[in-house]
Scaffold this motif. Structure first.
Motif, PDB file in Angstrom:
ATOM      1  N   LEU A  49       0.853  -1.189   0.000  1.00  0.00           N
ATOM      2  CA  LEU A  49       0.000   0.000   0.000  1.00  0.00           C
ATOM      3  C   LEU A  49       0.885   1.234   0.000  1.00  0.00           C
ATOM      4  N   LEU A  50       0.652   2.108  -0.960  1.00  0.00           N
ATOM      5  CA  LEU A  50       1.411   3.350  -1.068  1.00  0.00           C
ATOM      6  C   LEU A  50       0.610   4.467  -0.410  1.00  0.00           C
ATOM      7  N   LEU A  51       1.137   5.010   0.691  1.00  0.00           N
ATOM      8  CA  LEU A  51       0.445   6.053   1.448  1.00  0.00           C
ATOM      9  C   LEU A  51       1.007   7.417   1.090  1.00  0.00           C
ATOM     10  N   ARG A  52       0.113   8.389   0.995  1.00  0.00           N
ATOM     11  CA  ARG A  52       0.563   9.751   0.724  1.00  0.00           C
ATOM     12  C   ARG A  52       1.135  10.375   1.986  1.00  0.00           C
ATOM     13  N   THR A  53       0.486  10.123   3.130  1.00  0.00           N
ATOM     14  CA  THR A  53       0.963  10.640   4.412  1.00  0.00           C
ATOM     15  C   THR A  53       0.806   9.556   5.471  1.00  0.00           C
ATOM     16  N   ALA A  54       1.389   9.820   6.638  1.00  0.00           N
ATOM     17  CA  ALA A  54       1.270   8.885   7.763  1.00  0.00           C
ATOM     18  C   ALA A  54       0.323   9.439   8.827  1.00  0.00           C
ATOM     19  N   CYS A  55      -0.613  10.296   8.420  1.00  0.00           N
ATOM     20  CA  CYS A  55      -1.538  10.895   9.385  1.00  0.00           C
ATOM     21  C   CYS A  55      -2.520   9.836   9.894  1.00  0.00           C
TER      22      CYS A  55
ATOM     23  N   MET B 227      -7.407  -2.943   5.217  1.00  0.00           N
ATOM     24  CA  MET B 227      -7.050  -3.428   3.886  1.00  0.00           C
ATOM     25  C   MET B 227      -5.939  -4.469   3.977  1.00  0.00           C
ATOM     26  N   PRO B 228      -6.060  -5.574   3.234  1.00  0.00           N
ATOM     27  CA  PRO B 228      -4.984  -6.571   3.249  1.00  0.00           C
ATOM     28  C   PRO B 228      -3.711  -5.977   2.667  1.00  0.00           C
ATOM     29  N   ALA B 229      -2.596  -6.194   3.338  1.00  0.00           N
ATOM     30  CA  ALA B 229      -1.331  -5.632   2.869  1.00  0.00           C
ATOM     31  C   ALA B 229      -0.172  -6.487   3.342  1.00  0.00           C
ATOM     32  N   ASP B 230       0.838  -6.596   2.496  1.00  0.00           N
ATOM     33  CA  ASP B 230       2.077  -7.276   2.866  1.00  0.00           C
ATOM     34  C   ASP B 230       3.143  -6.270   3.263  1.00  0.00           C
ATOM     35  N   GLY B 231       2.842  -4.971   3.108  1.00  0.00           N
ATOM     36  CA  GLY B 231       3.793  -3.937   3.478  1.00  0.00           C
ATOM     37  C   GLY B 231       3.277  -2.575   3.060  1.00  0.00           C
ATOM     38  N   TYR B 232       4.045  -1.559   3.423  1.00  0.00           N
ATOM     39  CA  TYR B 232       3.627  -0.178   3.180  1.00  0.00           C
ATOM     40  C   TYR B 232       4.786   0.637   2.614  1.00  0.00           C
TER      41      TYR B 232
ATOM     42  N   THR C 121      15.139   2.915  -0.561  1.00  0.00           N
ATOM     43  CA  THR C 121      14.047   2.459   0.302  1.00  0.00           C
ATOM     44  C   THR C 121      13.188   1.425  -0.410  1.00  0.00           C
ATOM     45  N   LEU C 122      13.047   1.572  -1.731  1.00  0.00           N
ATOM     46  CA  LEU C 122      12.258   0.605  -2.484  1.00  0.00           C
ATOM     47  C   LEU C 122      12.958  -0.755  -2.510  1.00  0.00           C
ATOM     48  N   ARG C 123      14.265  -0.755  -2.714  1.00  0.00           N
ATOM     49  CA  ARG C 123      15.011  -2.010  -2.705  1.00  0.00           C
ATOM     50  C   ARG C 123      14.934  -2.667  -1.328  1.00  0.00           C
ATOM     51  N   SER C 124      15.055  -1.852  -0.278  1.00  0.00           N
ATOM     52  CA  SER C 124      14.965  -2.384   1.081  1.00  0.00           C
ATOM     53  C   SER C 124      13.596  -3.004   1.338  1.00  0.00           C
ATOM     54  N   THR C 125      12.558  -2.345   0.835  1.00  0.00           N
ATOM     55  CA  THR C 125      11.194  -2.864   0.995  1.00  0.00           C
ATOM     56  C   THR C 125      11.040  -4.211   0.299  1.00  0.00           C
ATOM     57  N   LEU C 126      11.547  -4.323  -0.915  1.00  0.00           N
ATOM     58  CA  LEU C 126      11.447  -5.576  -1.658  1.00  0.00           C
ATOM     59  C   LEU C 126      12.264  -6.682  -0.993  1.00  0.00           C
ATOM     60  N   THR C 127      13.399  -6.307  -0.415  1.00  0.00           N
ATOM     61  CA  THR C 127      14.218  -7.288   0.301  1.00  0.00           C
ATOM     62  C   THR C 127      13.476  -7.807   1.518  1.00  0.00           C
TER      63      THR C 127
ATOM     64  N   SER D 109      12.103 -11.647   2.372  1.00  0.00           N
ATOM     65  CA  SER D 109      12.442 -12.341   3.621  1.00  0.00           C
ATOM     66  C   SER D 109      11.203 -12.729   4.415  1.00  0.00           C
ATOM     67  N   GLY D 110      10.029 -12.346   3.925  1.00  0.00           N
ATOM     68  CA  GLY D 110       8.786 -12.672   4.623  1.00  0.00           C
ATOM     69  C   GLY D 110       8.369 -11.623   5.625  1.00  0.00           C
ATOM     70  N   LEU D 111       9.031 -10.462   5.610  1.00  0.00           N
ATOM     71  CA  LEU D 111       8.698  -9.393   6.550  1.00  0.00           C
ATOM     72  C   LEU D 111       7.633  -8.467   5.973  1.00  0.00           C
ATOM     73  N   VAL D 112       7.015  -7.701   6.860  1.00  0.00           N
ATOM     74  CA  VAL D 112       6.067  -6.668   6.453  1.00  0.00           C
ATOM     75  C   VAL D 112       6.747  -5.313   6.647  1.00  0.00           C
ATOM     76  N   PRO D 113       7.267  -4.718   5.583  1.00  0.00           N
ATOM     77  CA  PRO D 113       7.962  -3.439   5.721  1.00  0.00           C
ATOM     78  C   PRO D 113       7.003  -2.308   6.078  1.00  0.00           C
ATOM     79  N   VAL D 114       7.382  -1.531   7.091  1.00  0.00           N
ATOM     80  CA  VAL D 114       6.578  -0.392   7.542  1.00  0.00           C
ATOM     81  C   VAL D 114       7.507   0.807   7.701  1.00  0.00           C
TER      82      VAL D 114
END
Length: 245
Positions: A92-98, A108-113, A123-129, A133-138
């Motif tokens: 999920l691509l968020l515009r803000t963290a408000c 909403m179902p999500a594997d990461g943000y 940051t995009l490469r880190s998110t994909l990594t 690894s099975g993590l949920v990037p936040v």
């Protein structure tokens, strides 16, 4: 901050396809370009059209869906749920963290943000990594807002609940979870993958997945991140870094 979620198809497969959907054309094109430059996927598609995106998902083409949320909330949620049903990972691509934005995407179902303001190739490469690894990037701003929302709930339960004392024990005594599910939940909150949970508990990975699915159902949560937050609020697990006395 990353938490754990189920393992899906590998995102670095040579024939992998990513779909960037909805949101502004500028953001979609920029994100699609970054994904192409990383060389992780054979093809990167971007579509601002809901029906076209849905057709691609039903055709089973993408291995990853990146969808802007809470822009076009209803459409974004339908795409995310369809992707999850087809075994496609969802970012999920968020515009803000408000708070308002987080409340709208919580179910909403999500594997990461991802956060628009923090989108860089690194940051995009880190998110994909993390996903691989099975993590949920936040992103950190999102994690901080989530923790800030949890602190008042922790305060209401008292310090005993935070430290694994009497209040937390009382909540756990009335937990809807079995003892094995409780063990799974604790490991899940620590950020372990299904494979790691299986190893720690001495069970199969399929068994670990079944326990996680039961936990999500019993806590009425759509994803691991939300389940961990609910478990922390209810005192079912101790906050990371704290140990029961």
């Amino acid at each position: 901050m990353s938490t754990q979620r189920h393992s899906a198809r590998r995102i670095d497969a040579p024939d992998g396809i990513a779909l960037v959907a909805l949101g502004s054309k500028l953001v979609r094109c920029g994100l699609a370009t970054m994904l192409r430059d990383l060389g992780v996927f054979r093809e990167v598609l971007d579509s601002g059209d809901f029906d076209h995106s849905m057709e691609l998902l039903h055709a089973g083409r993408p291995e990853l869906l990146v969808v802007s949320a809470p822009v076009e909330q209803d459409k974004a949620e339908k795409l995310a749920r369809t992707a999850a049903d087809h075994g496609v990972r969802v970012l999920l691509l968020l515009r803000t963290a408000c708070d308002q934005a987080l409340e709208r995407v919580a179910a909403m179902p999500a594997d990461g943000y991802l956060l628009e303001g923090e989108l860089t190739p690194e940051t995009l490469r880190s998110t994909l990594t993390d996903l691989e690894s099975g993590l949920v990037p936040v992103p950190q701003p999102v994690a901080r807002r989530l923790l800030a929302k949890l602190r008042p709930a922790f305060a209401k339960t008292g310090t005993a609940a935070l430290d694994g004392g009497a209040a937390a024990d009382g909540d756990r005594a009335g937990s809807p979870l079995t003892s094995r599910e409780q063990q799974t939940l604790t490991l899940m909150a620590e950020g372990l993958s299904n494979k790691q949970i299986a190893r720690r508990l001495g069970i199969s990975e399929h068994g670990a997945k079944r326990h996680v699915a039961n936990i999500l159902a019993k806590l009425n949560c759509s994803n691991r991140t939300l389940a961990t937050a609910v478990a922390l609020r209810r005192g079912l697990v101790s906050p990371p870094g704290r140990r029961p006395r």
